[in-house]
Scaffold this motif. Structure first.
Motif, PDB file in Angstrom:
ATOM      1  N   GLN A  65      -0.475   6.081  -6.555  1.00  0.00           N
ATOM      2  CA  GLN A  65      -1.575   5.234  -7.003  1.00  0.00           C
ATOM      3  C   GLN A  65      -2.440   4.808  -5.835  1.00  0.00           C
ATOM      4  O   GLN A  65      -1.915   4.446  -4.773  1.00  0.00           O
ATOM      5  CB  GLN A  65      -1.025   3.962  -7.642  1.00  0.00           C
ATOM      6  N   SER A  66      -3.750   4.885  -6.022  1.00  0.00           N
ATOM      7  CA  SER A  66      -4.587   4.291  -4.983  1.00  0.00           C
ATOM      8  C   SER A  66      -5.435   3.210  -5.629  1.00  0.00           C
ATOM      9  O   SER A  66      -6.214   3.467  -6.541  1.00  0.00           O
ATOM     10  CB  SER A  66      -5.444   5.356  -4.298  1.00  0.00           C
ATOM     11  N   SER A  98      -7.773  -0.598  -5.308  1.00  0.00           N
ATOM     12  CA  SER A  98      -8.726  -1.275  -4.431  1.00  0.00           C
ATOM     13  C   SER A  98      -7.956  -2.232  -3.522  1.00  0.00           C
ATOM     14  O   SER A  98      -6.853  -2.669  -3.866  1.00  0.00           O
ATOM     15  CB  SER A  98      -9.723  -2.065  -5.268  1.00  0.00           C
ATOM     16  N   ASP A  99      -8.557  -2.564  -2.379  1.00  0.00           N
ATOM     17  CA  ASP A  99      -7.905  -3.505  -1.462  1.00  0.00           C
ATOM     18  C   ASP A  99      -7.654  -4.849  -2.144  1.00  0.00           C
ATOM     19  O   ASP A  99      -6.647  -5.507  -1.891  1.00  0.00           O
ATOM     20  CB  ASP A  99      -8.762  -3.712  -0.204  1.00  0.00           C
ATOM     21  N   LEU A 131       2.680   1.790  -3.343  1.00  0.00           N
ATOM     22  CA  LEU A 131       1.751   2.305  -4.352  1.00  0.00           C
ATOM     23  C   LEU A 131       1.406   3.770  -4.080  1.00  0.00           C
ATOM     24  O   LEU A 131       1.333   4.580  -5.005  1.00  0.00           O
ATOM     25  CB  LEU A 131       0.489   1.441  -4.401  1.00  0.00           C
ATOM     26  N   GLU A 132       1.229   4.087  -2.803  1.00  0.00           N
ATOM     27  CA  GLU A 132       0.932   5.476  -2.450  1.00  0.00           C
ATOM     28  C   GLU A 132       2.080   6.389  -2.859  1.00  0.00           C
ATOM     29  O   GLU A 132       1.875   7.475  -3.404  1.00  0.00           O
ATOM     30  CB  GLU A 132       0.670   5.603  -0.945  1.00  0.00           C
ATOM     31  N   LYS A 156       0.839  -1.194   0.000  1.00  0.00           N
ATOM     32  CA  LYS A 156       0.000   0.000   0.000  1.00  0.00           C
ATOM     33  C   LYS A 156       0.881   1.253   0.000  1.00  0.00           C
ATOM     34  O   LYS A 156       0.659   2.206  -0.745  1.00  0.00           O
ATOM     35  CB  LYS A 156      -0.877  -0.028   1.255  1.00  0.00           C
ATOM     36  N   LYS A 157       1.907   1.208   0.827  1.00  0.00           N
ATOM     37  CA  LYS A 157       2.811   2.341   0.964  1.00  0.00           C
ATOM     38  C   LYS A 157       3.567   2.584  -0.363  1.00  0.00           C
ATOM     39  O   LYS A 157       3.643   3.719  -0.844  1.00  0.00           O
ATOM     40  CB  LYS A 157       3.783   2.037   2.128  1.00  0.00           C
ATOM     41  N   ILE A 192      -4.543  -4.479  -4.171  1.00  0.00           N
ATOM     42  CA  ILE A 192      -3.352  -4.401  -3.293  1.00  0.00           C
ATOM     43  C   ILE A 192      -3.012  -5.797  -2.770  1.00  0.00           C
ATOM     44  O   ILE A 192      -1.858  -6.218  -2.768  1.00  0.00           O
ATOM     45  CB  ILE A 192      -3.579  -3.429  -2.108  1.00  0.00           C
TER      46      ILE A 192
END
Ligand code: ARG
Length: 609
Positions: free
Chosen positions: A447-448, A450-451, A442-443, A439-440, A454
């Motif tokens: 980029q955000s 979907s769970d 990608l952030e 998540k980190k 991720i």
């Protein structure tokens, strides 16, 4: 099969009739000047008793008669190198497929996972389940009927302890004041349902703690008694009291085992592992315990004791002076002797594996192979099991391969992760950490996702980094490498897939193309050639029980696709319509093949990245 493979097959058969059902092995030549393909003739040397260059010479000559398909045929050692005509490239394109093969009437049993009741999954449970699931998926793709069985560890003294601590109120259960019976019972149920296996483990550890703290003997004795009631050793079932006690314990056993299997499977589902059956060790005790879940496998007609007796009758096993039963192996095997039954009449882990072999051979499954995905520490154990089985049942096992696809260990580069308990790295902690890190990353890239995406990326990264190594080797798991978007990593391949899929989505429609006068680039050809190797990669991966062969293939295809992408400007704006449509169709094949390859490795693809 493509036309070029068909021609090669015909040429081999007519030039060397002594080679029965030859396989055609095509490779990439070491230098691109040598050809588009290199045809390996080494496999025919043994039967023909000819030197490979002699065989290659004869085949090369015969290929001169096929100018419509082969160009610039040459030989190098045991290889026939050649270029393809446009006609052959187009035919090769038309022959690409990622469809499963038709059923072949063979059944394979894959024994994998090997989890134990009441214990949570740890980092080691990434290994055998991942390898086993990939062996299952690749075999299914090739047309085998596959039965995946977890050989669940659901028997032994641990159940005596679990039952004891479940039944009798104790102040350790709650951190606060001693509870009334009613409160206690409620607390127990809540915690059990809420925390599932971690609670079972808590119970288990509690057992040890209290045994250590308190009146050691009586607690230990009482737990043992509970196990006897469960397994009805020395219990008088005509006595209604004793019978009731037995039934209670069986019900608790069923409760614990069901919870454990459900919890284990929930975690395994996260890594795309789903056994068909969870036939527990207890099953081979022949006690007709209720099935902890609704699985429908055939019943057992005998038990472990019958097996031991049979082995004694066959003179494979012998009764020792103290009443125990063991096996002494022939001197030349150099296998240390072993025990199959203790003097009190109880069987051992080895006995349960012998029973499992017999069961799988006699219950109607009729497997041509039984593959064990169990770690390398159990090599001797399985060698003993296989050797005893072959000594006892040579005829029955004549056409069955027993194979231990052992795996090495996995360690974290950074050393032990901070976990809830000591040095054990729980699978769920590993998964959680992977999710946070992904998540980190990608952030940081802005980029955000979907769970679900991720999760696909983080679990894909973890699984791929393990599956990409030869399973026999120990693996040092490195988060940076696993989660890198460059190089041989899961995210790199997933990114390539998403890139390919995005181009197709953008193009919206892929029209038919005229193939006559297409001018393919070397990058088009490299992708197409690699696509044509897909079935070989799956077959090698399955028959050698080595998922890293397929993983490496996916990496090579992704690399070739990226080279194509970088060197092919403006794919969507290409003026030559036929070439544009061909390339779109090629990219579609790349995305399909990467997805199928990962599906067979039991790794998901994200939809966006
Ligand atoms: N439950 C076993 C253990 O924890 C592994 C089972 C492996 N499978 C087998 N057929 N022996 O060691």
């Amino acid at each position: 099969m493509s036309v070029i493979e068909q021609i090669l097959l015909d040429v081999v058969v007519s030039s060397f009739p002594e080679v029965l059902s030859p396989t055609i092995t095509l490779d990439t030549p070491p230098k691109k000047e040598l050809g588009d393909f290199a045809f390996n003739v080494f496999p025919y040397a043994k039967v023909t008793r000819l030197a490979p260059p002699v065989i290659a010479e004869k085949i090369a000559k015969a290929l001169q008669n096929h100018p419509k398909h082969f160009k610039d045929v040459s030989i190098m050692g045991g290889y026939v190198n050649f270029f393809l005509t446009n006609t052959s490239w187009m035919d090769l394109f038309g022959s690409l497929s990622t469809q499963s093969k038709p059923a072949n009437n063979e059944t394979v049993v894959v024994d994998y996972i090997g989890a134990n009741a009441g214990k949570p999954l740890h980092i080691g449970h990434l290994c055998t389940p991942s390898i086993g699931q990939s062996i299952i998926n690749t075999h299914e793709y090739l047309g085998y009927t596959v039965i995946g069985d977890s050989h669940f560890g659901d028997w032994g003294g641990i159940f005596g302890k679990l039952i004891y601590w479940w039944k009798y109120p104790h102040e350790y259960l709650s951190d606060s004041k001693p509870l009334s019976e009613e409160e206690y019972s409620l607390e127990k149920e809540n915690r059990l349902l809420e925390k599932w296996v971690s609670y079972l483990m808590e119970l288990y550890q509690l057992g040890f703690k209290i045994i250590a703290d308190k009146d050691h003997m009586s607690v230990d004795e009482d737990s043992r008694k509970e196990f006897q009631y469960l397994s009805w050793i020395g219990i008088d079932l005509t006595n209604p009291e004793e019978k009731k006690h037995h039934e209670e314990n069986v019900a608790l056993w069923k409760k614990f085992t069901s919870i454990s299997i459900a919890e284990v499977n929930k975690k395994l589902e996260l890594i795309n592992v789903q056994p068909k059956y969870n036939i527990g060790e207890s099953f081979y005790e022949g006690l007709n315990l209720p099935r902890p879940n609704a699985e429908k496998y055939p019943n057992l007609q005998w038990n472990m004791k019958d097996i031991v007796k049979e082995l004694i009758d066959l003179k494979v096993a012998t009764q020792n002076d103290d009443g125990s039963v063991g096996v002494v192996f022939p001197e030349e095997t150099k296998i240390p002797s072993c025990i199959l039954q203790k003097k009190d009449g109880t069987g051992l882990y080895l006995t349960s594996d012998l029973a499992a072999i017999k069961y799988r051979m006699t219950n109607g499954w009729n497997p041509s192979k039984i593959i064990y995905c169990v770690d390398s520490r159990q090599q001797l154990h399985l060698k003993q099991a296989f050797t005893i089985a072959r000594m006892a049942w040579p005829k029955e096992l004549e056409k069955t391969e027993l194979f231990h696809a052992f795996n090495g260990f996995i360690k974290l580069k950074e050393g032990a992760m901070s976990t809830r308990k000591g040095t054990v790295i729980f699978l769920s902690d590993l998964i959680d950490k992977g999710f946070e890190l992904t998540k980190k990353i990608l952030e940081d890239k802005g980029q955000s996702l979907s769970d679900t995406d991720i999760q696909a990326i983080s679990i894909g990264a973890i699984k791929y980094s393990y599956l990409a190594q030869d399973r026999e080797k120990d693996v040092v798991f490195d988060w940076d490498k696993a989660l890198s978007f460059e190089g041989n990593s899961g995210p790199y391949i997933q990114y390539s897939y998403v890139r390919a899929k995005n181009i197709i989505d953008k193009a919206r429609e892929i029209k038919k193309f005229e193939s006559e006068k297409l001018n393919l680039s070397e990058y088009d050809r490299a992708c197409l050639r690699r696509l044509s190797f897909f079935d070989k990669a799956v077959t090698d991966s399955a028959t050698k029980y080595k998922p890293h062969i397929l993983a490496t293939y996916c990496y090579e295809l992704a690399s070739e696709f990226n080279a194509f992408y970088v060197h092919t400007p403006k794919i969507l704006e290409e003026q030559d319509e036929d070439l544009r449509n061909f390339r779109l169709a090629l990219i579609e094949k790349v995305s399909e093949t990467l997805k199928k390859g990962f599906e067979l490795l039991a790794i998901e693809m994200p939809e966006r990245m």
